[in-house]
Write a protein that holds these residues in place. Structure first.
Motif, PDB file in Angstrom:
ATOM      1  N   LEU A 159       0.825  -1.193   0.000  1.00  0.00           N
ATOM      2  CA  LEU A 159       0.000   0.000   0.000  1.00  0.00           C
ATOM      3  C   LEU A 159       0.869   1.255   0.000  1.00  0.00           C
ATOM      4  CD1 LEU A 159      -2.419  -1.125   2.857  1.00  0.00           C
ATOM      5  CD2 LEU A 159      -2.734  -1.476   0.414  1.00  0.00           C
ATOM      6  N   TYR A 160       0.417   2.266  -0.734  1.00  0.00           N
ATOM      7  CA  TYR A 160       1.101   3.564  -0.779  1.00  0.00           C
ATOM      8  C   TYR A 160       0.057   4.629  -0.470  1.00  0.00           C
ATOM      9  CZ  TYR A 160       3.729   7.548  -2.772  1.00  0.00           C
ATOM     10  OH  TYR A 160       4.370   8.754  -2.973  1.00  0.00           O
ATOM     11  N   GLU A 161       0.191   5.278   0.688  1.00  0.00           N
ATOM     12  CA  GLU A 161      -0.799   6.257   1.142  1.00  0.00           C
ATOM     13  C   GLU A 161      -0.552   7.609   0.480  1.00  0.00           C
ATOM     14  OE1 GLU A 161      -2.738   7.743   5.384  1.00  0.00           O
ATOM     15  OE2 GLU A 161      -0.686   6.993   5.322  1.00  0.00           O
ATOM     16  N   LEU A 162      -1.569   8.112  -0.205  1.00  0.00           N
ATOM     17  CA  LEU A 162      -1.400   9.295  -1.047  1.00  0.00           C
ATOM     18  C   LEU A 162      -2.490  10.316  -0.753  1.00  0.00           C
ATOM     19  CD1 LEU A 162      -0.709   9.186  -4.875  1.00  0.00           C
ATOM     20  CD2 LEU A 162      -2.588  10.567  -4.003  1.00  0.00           C
ATOM     21  N   HIS A 163      -2.106  11.569  -0.503  1.00  0.00           N
ATOM     22  CA  HIS A 163      -3.035  12.681  -0.387  1.00  0.00           C
ATOM     23  C   HIS A 163      -3.087  13.375  -1.743  1.00  0.00           C
ATOM     24  CE1 HIS A 163      -4.694  16.609   0.686  1.00  0.00           C
ATOM     25  NE2 HIS A 163      -5.100  16.077   1.821  1.00  0.00           N
ATOM     26  N   VAL A 164      -4.280  13.502  -2.310  1.00  0.00           N
ATOM     27  CA  VAL A 164      -4.418  14.022  -3.676  1.00  0.00           C
ATOM     28  C   VAL A 164      -3.703  15.363  -3.841  1.00  0.00           C
ATOM     29  CG1 VAL A 164      -6.056  14.940  -5.362  1.00  0.00           C
ATOM     30  CG2 VAL A 164      -6.542  12.769  -4.221  1.00  0.00           C
ATOM     31  N   LYS A 165      -3.989  16.305  -2.956  1.00  0.00           N
ATOM     32  CA  LYS A 165      -3.379  17.625  -3.098  1.00  0.00           C
ATOM     33  C   LYS A 165      -1.901  17.590  -2.733  1.00  0.00           C
ATOM     34  CE  LYS A 165      -3.843  22.516  -2.044  1.00  0.00           C
ATOM     35  NZ  LYS A 165      -4.630  23.576  -1.385  1.00  0.00           N
ATOM     36  N   GLY A 166      -1.582  16.961  -1.614  1.00  0.00           N
ATOM     37  CA  GLY A 166      -0.193  16.931  -1.178  1.00  0.00           C
ATOM     38  C   GLY A 166       0.736  16.284  -2.178  1.00  0.00           C
ATOM     39  N   PHE A 167       0.241  15.252  -2.870  1.00  0.00           N
ATOM     40  CA  PHE A 167       1.058  14.546  -3.851  1.00  0.00           C
ATOM     41  C   PHE A 167       1.310  15.409  -5.086  1.00  0.00           C
ATOM     42  CE2 PHE A 167       1.465  11.733  -7.565  1.00  0.00           C
ATOM     43  CZ  PHE A 167       2.486  10.889  -7.163  1.00  0.00           C
ATOM     44  N   SER A 168       0.300  16.118  -5.548  1.00  0.00           N
ATOM     45  CA  SER A 168       0.398  16.764  -6.860  1.00  0.00           C
ATOM     46  C   SER A 168       0.630  18.274  -6.805  1.00  0.00           C
ATOM     47  CB  SER A 168      -0.882  16.483  -7.664  1.00  0.00           C
ATOM     48  OG  SER A 168      -2.021  17.011  -6.990  1.00  0.00           O
ATOM     49  N   GLN A 169       0.544  18.891  -5.614  1.00  0.00           N
ATOM     50  CA  GLN A 169       0.605  20.345  -5.535  1.00  0.00           C
ATOM     51  C   GLN A 169       1.929  20.915  -6.041  1.00  0.00           C
ATOM     52  OE1 GLN A 169      -1.893  22.420  -4.700  1.00  0.00           O
ATOM     53  NE2 GLN A 169      -0.566  24.176  -5.145  1.00  0.00           N
ATOM     54  N   ILE A 182       4.261  20.030 -13.091  1.00  0.00           N
ATOM     55  CA  ILE A 182       3.174  19.891 -14.059  1.00  0.00           C
ATOM     56  C   ILE A 182       2.528  21.249 -14.265  1.00  0.00           C
ATOM     57  CG2 ILE A 182       2.703  17.450 -13.555  1.00  0.00           C
ATOM     58  CD1 ILE A 182       0.540  18.306 -11.614  1.00  0.00           C
ATOM     59  N   ASP A 183       1.588  21.327 -15.190  1.00  0.00           N
ATOM     60  CA  ASP A 183       0.873  22.578 -15.424  1.00  0.00           C
ATOM     61  C   ASP A 183       0.192  23.035 -14.136  1.00  0.00           C
ATOM     62  OD1 ASP A 183       1.616  22.479 -18.059  1.00  0.00           O
ATOM     63  OD2 ASP A 183      -0.307  21.680 -18.789  1.00  0.00           O
ATOM     64  N   ASP A 184       0.193  24.351 -13.940  1.00  0.00           N
ATOM     65  CA  ASP A 184      -0.386  24.901 -12.715  1.00  0.00           C
ATOM     66  C   ASP A 184      -1.836  24.464 -12.531  1.00  0.00           C
ATOM     67  OD1 ASP A 184       1.978  26.112 -12.097  1.00  0.00           O
ATOM     68  OD2 ASP A 184       1.382  28.122 -12.755  1.00  0.00           O
ATOM     69  N   ALA A 185      -2.570  24.342 -13.630  1.00  0.00           N
ATOM     70  CA  ALA A 185      -3.986  23.981 -13.537  1.00  0.00           C
ATOM     71  C   ALA A 185      -4.186  22.584 -12.965  1.00  0.00           C
ATOM     72  CB  ALA A 185      -4.644  24.081 -14.910  1.00  0.00           C
ATOM     73  N   LEU A 186      -3.162  21.736 -13.069  1.00  0.00           N
ATOM     74  CA  LEU A 186      -3.282  20.362 -12.585  1.00  0.00           C
ATOM     75  C   LEU A 186      -2.797  20.198 -11.153  1.00  0.00           C
ATOM     76  CD1 LEU A 186      -2.010  18.358 -15.697  1.00  0.00           C
ATOM     77  CD2 LEU A 186      -4.377  18.648 -14.945  1.00  0.00           C
ATOM     78  N   LYS A 187      -2.083  21.160 -10.642  1.00  0.00           N
ATOM     79  CA  LYS A 187      -1.505  21.033  -9.302  1.00  0.00           C
ATOM     80  C   LYS A 187      -2.609  20.925  -8.252  1.00  0.00           C
ATOM     81  CE  LYS A 187       2.691  23.700 -10.382  1.00  0.00           C
ATOM     82  NZ  LYS A 187       3.696  22.663 -10.179  1.00  0.00           N
ATOM     83  N   GLY A 188      -2.453  19.969  -7.346  1.00  0.00           N
ATOM     84  CA  GLY A 188      -3.399  19.793  -6.253  1.00  0.00           C
ATOM     85  C   GLY A 188      -4.708  19.153  -6.651  1.00  0.00           C
ATOM     86  N   THR A 189      -4.747  18.487  -7.801  1.00  0.00           N
ATOM     87  CA  THR A 189      -6.012  17.971  -8.317  1.00  0.00           C
ATOM     88  C   THR A 189      -5.976  16.456  -8.542  1.00  0.00           C
ATOM     89  OG1 THR A 189      -5.423  18.188 -10.667  1.00  0.00           O
ATOM     90  CG2 THR A 189      -6.326  20.147  -9.564  1.00  0.00           C
ATOM     91  N   TYR A 190      -7.190  15.917  -8.744  1.00  0.00           N
ATOM     92  CA  TYR A 190      -7.312  14.503  -9.099  1.00  0.00           C
ATOM     93  C   TYR A 190      -6.510  14.207 -10.371  1.00  0.00           C
ATOM     94  CZ  TYR A 190     -11.357  14.592  -5.901  1.00  0.00           C
ATOM     95  OH  TYR A 190     -12.171  14.725  -4.807  1.00  0.00           O
ATOM     96  N   LEU A 191      -6.636  15.085 -11.361  1.00  0.00           N
ATOM     97  CA  LEU A 191      -5.956  14.851 -12.632  1.00  0.00           C
ATOM     98  C   LEU A 191      -4.450  15.028 -12.497  1.00  0.00           C
ATOM     99  CD1 LEU A 191      -8.451  16.534 -15.132  1.00  0.00           C
ATOM    100  CD2 LEU A 191      -8.327  14.157 -14.374  1.00  0.00           C
ATOM    101  N   GLY A 192      -4.010  15.825 -11.519  1.00  0.00           N
ATOM    102  CA  GLY A 192      -2.584  15.966 -11.278  1.00  0.00           C
ATOM    103  C   GLY A 192      -1.940  14.669 -10.836  1.00  0.00           C
TER     104      GLY A 192
END
Length: 674
Positions: A158-168, A172-182
């Motif tokens: 298992l790898y525990e991942l926070h959506v925003k913390g992982f991608s913020q 990547i493009d700013d629009a994707l930071k902190g998002t599901y798509l990020g």
């Protein structure tokens, strides 16, 4: 006169369902004397109130003709206002449909949401202006959804991942930071794939709210363990459509070969204390949705209320929610927060509790990955190893013992050996496989791996509770300096300790759990309770470093080894009835002379060296696993009949030379003997 024609409609499915002629509404409220459907326009103006016209078995229902998809609505319930009997009906309070798939906005606490005022009387201020509206929404599975990745239990990590913390802070493009798509951006998927882990454990994605005290402190609930809906998706992680983007994230992770499980909170809600918000369950059926005794809430969660998971309506709600997230949203399983509450009947825990049995008998839910946090703060709230088969369990005994061993605590080595072999004192032979033990060193609620070796005390002042919150005993060590340091020797010691932790975790019997960011050497600046830090304390940093390179390489290397040698995850013990249908493997414990451990060896309180051999039943593999926690030079002869030795993994302090093991300082080694 009402503008809409209505008929009795149907009691199922619960919630709002689009029909050929309109929308059917079905809502549970056993004690209400009247239930109203309130319709809102796109500016959130209330334009109609329609009384429900039918009720059966505590379910109010009707079909409203002419309504369509995306209609905004809310509920108002009329009934007895008797706080001493847990009845807080107040028709001035607009209520969210518990089954709503979408809300118009994020819930923000406001004093006018309370059903009761400071004098204990009904609070007669209309709350519609400060409560999100439910939206009629038909949500379907994505077309051509990737098939679920079939993960062998012995290979699951298992790898525990926070959506925003992982991608913020991903590149990547700013629009994707902190998002599901990020999360499923090219760099995100590439990183997860490189690690070799199998299962993404998403931190909560139910629509959640900030607690009142955090709002007053101008802080946020970052982790998300404060839900108001068990169906609606958290919108703050979305660019536009949270439902669609969550589904796309899950599909993207599946396409990349990952299993996806969701951390869910069914033990309490964001309505908090009795005198706070009445925005959903409290206003509909407080006496039945929440646990209480003698006129008071039973707060087994520490969060102001405790969901009554023994009540039939709650069991149905939770199982319906779980099936929705599996069948429609696409997840492959769940991690249950404070799971003992799910196993309580009136008050006591039992593995035969109705909700647990309902989940395990369900043909959809029982076929998912189910991970339980086996405690709450109520009476007999610690139940590690007591859940029925079908649930994996987070094993804090493993965490604490492994931390103590590597810190050098006395008298720990025999217990350490027990933890390595799957904690058979909790997950007993003949009843459950070692794989039911979810082993971990770090979790979201505590130190990161970097901080575990860098701080002696918690540093939670940023939480604005005078450093009183969070664990006081973290079983950590700072190697002579508190916090960051330029001392290269201390840096090397800290990195080596992290490598020892990771190697121990991935070479132990059971199911490993990794905290996302540990492989990046992420630090939370000593904060061991960063639930309210939505900033760079919790956002993962993606800067390259030697520490990050070493940690990532160790994880990916050990993941390949673990998959190649399943005996490292689950050994078939000869004296375990659970494995009587297969040929048993063989293990042997060895001391620093590579001789079988004696009773005196096991009784040695300051024993720093421990090794074992694992021999598969078909004799095709004989593995030598070594743990050494001292920093003094030690020479160890090879095990008898070693023949050729092939080192599969070693930390920097251990190596083979001149047919012996040289231990320069603490470390871990795994070798194949032939």
């Amino acid at each position: 006169m009402n503008s809409y024609a209505v008929n009795n409609g149907h009691a199922f499915p619960l919630g709002a369902s689009v029909t050929d002629n309109g929308v059917n509404f079905a809502v549970v409220s056993e004690d209400a004397t009247k239930l109203m459907l309130c319709l809102f326009d796109e500016q959130d103006n209330e334009v109609e109130r329609l009384p429900f016209v039918a009720k059966q078995r505590g379910i109010w229902h009707m079909e409203v003709l002419g309504l369509t998809e995306n209609q905004r609505y809310g509920l108002r319930a009329k009934g007895p206002f008797e706080p001493n009997h847990q009845r807080l009906f107040n028709e001035y309070k607009l209520l969210i449909d518990p089954y709503a798939k979408a809300l118009t906005s994020k819930l923000v606490w406001h004093a006018d949401q309370a059903a009761i005022n400071e004098q204990g009387e009904a609070h007669l201020v209309d709350s519609a202006y400060c409560v999100p509206k439910s939206i009629v929404k038909t949500v379907r599975p994505t077309p051509n959804r990737p098939k679920r990745t079939k993960v062998l239990p012995s290979q699951r990590v298992l790898y525990e991942l926070h959506v925003k913390g992982f991608s913020q802070q991903l590149p990547i493009d700013d629009a994707l930071k902190g998002t599901y798509l990020g999360v499923i951006s090219e760099p995100g998927i590439a990183h997860l794939t490189e690690l070799g882990i199998t299962t993404i454990q998403l931190m909560p994605c139910f629509s959640f709210a900030n607690e009142r005290h955090l709002q007053e402190l101008k802080l946020k609930n970052y982790w998300g363990y404060n839900p108001i809906s068990f169906f609606a998706v958290e919108t703050s992680y979305a660019q536009q459509d949270a439902i669609v983007e969550f589904q796309q994230m899950v599909d993207g992770l599946r396409n990349a070969g990952f299993e996806v499980i969701l951390d869910v909170v069914y033990n309490h809600t964001a309505e908090s204390e009795l005198n706070q918000s009445s925005v959903c369950y409290r206003g509909l059926d407080n006496a039945h949705y929440y646990r209480h005794a003698e006129g008071e809430y039973l707060n087994y969660t520490g969060c102001g209320n405790c969901f009554d998971t023994y009540h039939p309506a709650s069991i149905r709600l939770i199982c319906d929610s779980m099936r929705y997230w599996v069948e429609v949203m696409g997840v492959d399983g769940f991690r249950f927060d404070l799971g003992v509450d799910l196993g309580r009947t009136e008050h006591q825990f039992t593995p035969r509790a109705p909700l647990l049995q309902a989940i395990l008998q369900d043909p959809i839910l029982s076929n998912t990955c189910l991970v339980m946090e086996p405690w709450d703060i109520g009476p007999d709230g610690y139940q590690v190893g007591q859940f029925p088969r079908g649930f994996l369990e987070c094993n804090d005994q493993y965490r604490d013992t492994v931390r103590r061993f590597w810190r050098g605590d006395e008298g720990v080595t025999p217990i350490f050996a027990t933890r390595l072999m799957g904690s058979r004192d909790y997950f007993h032979k003949g009843r459950r496989s070692a794989l039911h033990s979810v082993n971990y060193i770090t979790y979201h609620d505590g130190y990161t791996l970097n901080d575990l070796v860098s701080y002696h005390r918690r540093h939670n002042l940023a939480n604005m509770e005078n450093n009183r919150d969070g664990h006081g005993d973290n079983i950590s060590q700072n190697f002579g300096h508190e916090g960051p340091t330029d001392n290269l020797e201390i840096q090397a010691q800290r990195l080596n300790q992290q490598l020892c932790f990771i190697a121990t975790l991935l070479l132990s019997q059971g199911t490993p759990h990794l905290l996302g960011g540990d492989e990046l050497s992420h630090s939370q600046q000593g904060n061991n309770n960063a639930y309210c830090q939505d900033n760079e304390i919790t956002w993962l940093s993606w800067q390259q470093s030697e520490a990050r390179k070493a940690l990532q390489t160790t994880i990916s290397s050990l993941m390949k080894i673990r998959k190649a040698y399943p005996i490292l995850a689950e050994v078939y013990l000869e004296d375990d009835p659970l494995y009587q249908h297969v040929e048993p493997d063989h293990i042997e414990w060895l001391n620093q002379l590579s001789q079988p451990m004696s009773e005196l060896d096991w009784a040695e309180s300051e024993r720093d060296y421990l090794a074992l051999t694992l021999t598969s039943a078909d004799l095709s593999n004989r593995l030598w696993l070594v743990f050494y926690r001292d920093d003094q030079l030690l020479h160890v002869p090879l095990p008898s009949n070693a023949g050729k030795i092939d080192v599969l993994y070693q930390t920097p302090g251990l190596h083979i030379e001149d047919k012996q093991l040289i231990c320069d300082y603490r470390g871990v080694l795994l070798a194949k003997l032939t």
